[in-house]
Design a protein around this motif. Structure first.
Motif, PDB file in Angstrom:
ATOM      1  N   ARG A 111       0.878  -1.210  -0.037  1.00 27.81           N
ATOM      2  CA  ARG A 111       0.154   0.117  -0.021  1.00 27.81           C
ATOM      3  C   ARG A 111       0.755   1.337   0.013  1.00 27.81           C
ATOM      4  O   ARG A 111       0.380   2.371  -0.318  1.00 27.81           O
ATOM      5  CB  ARG A 111      -1.081   0.054   1.231  1.00 27.81           C
ATOM      6  N   TYR A 146      -6.665   0.533  11.123  1.00 25.80           N
ATOM      7  CA  TYR A 146      -5.525   1.127   9.841  1.00 25.80           C
ATOM      8  C   TYR A 146      -4.697  -0.219   9.994  1.00 25.80           C
ATOM      9  O   TYR A 146      -4.217  -0.774   8.895  1.00 25.80           O
ATOM     10  CB  TYR A 146      -5.131   2.307  10.152  1.00 25.80           C
ATOM     11  N   ALA A 190      -5.224  -3.552   8.571  1.00 25.30           N
ATOM     12  CA  ALA A 190      -5.067  -3.842   7.116  1.00 25.30           C
ATOM     13  C   ALA A 190      -3.616  -4.015   6.845  1.00 25.30           C
ATOM     14  O   ALA A 190      -3.295  -4.596   5.550  1.00 25.30           O
ATOM     15  CB  ALA A 190      -5.501  -2.398   6.506  1.00 25.30           C
ATOM     16  N   ASP A 191      -2.680  -3.437   7.448  1.00 29.17           N
ATOM     17  CA  ASP A 191      -1.167  -3.833   7.060  1.00 29.17           C
ATOM     18  C   ASP A 191      -0.240  -4.805   7.909  1.00 29.17           C
ATOM     19  O   ASP A 191       0.629  -4.971   7.686  1.00 29.17           O
ATOM     20  CB  ASP A 191      -0.572  -2.430   7.652  1.00 29.17           C
ATOM     21  N   PHE A 234      -9.467  -1.419   6.211  1.00 29.21           N
ATOM     22  CA  PHE A 234      -9.148   0.049   5.687  1.00 29.21           C
ATOM     23  C   PHE A 234     -10.472   0.647   5.715  1.00 29.21           C
ATOM     24  O   PHE A 234     -10.449   1.982   5.842  1.00 29.21           O
ATOM     25  CB  PHE A 234      -8.275  -0.217   4.439  1.00 29.21           C
TER      26      PHE A 234
END
Length: 295
Positions: free
Chosen positions: A85, A194, A197-198, A273
């Motif tokens: 991303r 957030y 998502a990572d 996200f």
């Protein structure tokens, strides 16, 4: 034969890179930083704050978020190329040199400081010093502490006492403290979405996050923090005897919380996200309730 060097970017291309570096193409961070500042300004003023103060805080929020993004990308320039991303970010992609980014961050911070100085309120300037320090160290915390989102929560809450000081010439400890605590919980909650998502990429490159720390209890932790934030915001409303639209705004924000919890049940990164992004609605609903209650 040696390859010809790539032509230097035009002024327009360089400005476009700086625009992306400051994340103006993705303004969600501006909104998430601005909402609690607006809550504090309206509570401190009992309604519409003085327009010069409002303008300084809005512009200052935009500038400091931009500076924070630049510092973040500088700190993460060795990590971002390995995360899908973030690999195309200007510094990670080699399109903006670190020295250019440092100069940009300094200019943004100086303009924000100049805006704050225009209020002619020395205590607000004093409050701004730790704000800059916290915002600067935050991007490096993912290397050292298990929940770096806690530092982000502090950074994103520092505009609250500054707002009270600018409007009331003082910081009411109970009300400002409750508002800061509520925002702190909210920030850690939404930034955990957030981080969810990572999470896979973060585990590979060895950085820390609340999503990794909470593990399989990530959603439970997020929901608990969001409910605690709403409870603290409700306490502020009760202390100030705010009219019913404020409670209605909190109830609508609760619906957003429940919707986020439902859609993230499978922990799909793209959906996590989206849950993060929807916190703009949470902040807006609280503000609209406050706005109507203080008419």
């Amino acid at each position: 034969m040696p390859m010809n060097p790539s032509p230097a970017p035009s002024v327009a291309e360089q400005l476009a890179l700086y625009w992306r570096l400051m994340r103006f193409d993705r303004p969600i961070g501006i909104y998430l930083l601005l909402w609690p500042t607006l809550w504090a300004l309206w509570l401190a003023a009992g309604g519409l704050p003085p327009l010069p103060v409002l303008l300084v805080f809005v512009l200052g929020t935009v500038l400091m978020r931009a500076a924070g993004c630049v510092v973040n990308d500088l700190a993460d320039r060795d990590f971002d190329p390995h995360v899908a991303r973030t690999a195309s970010r200007p510094i990670a992609a080699g399109l903006v040199a670190p020295q250019q980014a440092i100069r940009l961050a300094v200019v943004l911070a100086l303009i924000a400081f100049g805006l704050t100085a225009s209020l002619h309120n020395v205590p607000v300037l004093y409050w701004s010093v730790p704000a800059v320090a916290i915002a600067t160290i935050y991007p490096f915390m993912k290397r050292y502490i298990s929940v770096p989102q806690a530092v982000l929560g502090l950074a994103f809450s520092w505009g609250i006492p500054m707002a009270y000081q600018a409007v009331q010439q003082r910081v009411p400890l109970l009300e400002a403290g409750l508002l800061m605590a509520a925002n702190f919980c909210w920030v850690v909650a939404y930034d955990t979405y957030y981080a969810m998502a990572d999470r896979d990429d973060d585990l590979k490159i060895g950085v820390k996050s609340s999503a990794i720390f909470f593990g399989r209890y990530d959603r439970a932790a997020v929901i608990a923090l969001q409910l605690l934030a709403l409870g603290l915001l409700l306490t502020v409303g009760l202390l100030r005897d705010l009219a019913w639209p404020y409670a209605a705004g909190l109830a609508a924000a609760l619906v957003t919380v429940l919707h986020q919890a439902w859609i993230t049940r499978d922990r799909i990164p793209a959906v996590c996200f989206q849950a993060f992004l929807s916190n703009n609605r949470f902040g807006a609903l609280v503000f609209v309730g406050l706005l109507l209650a203080l008419r």
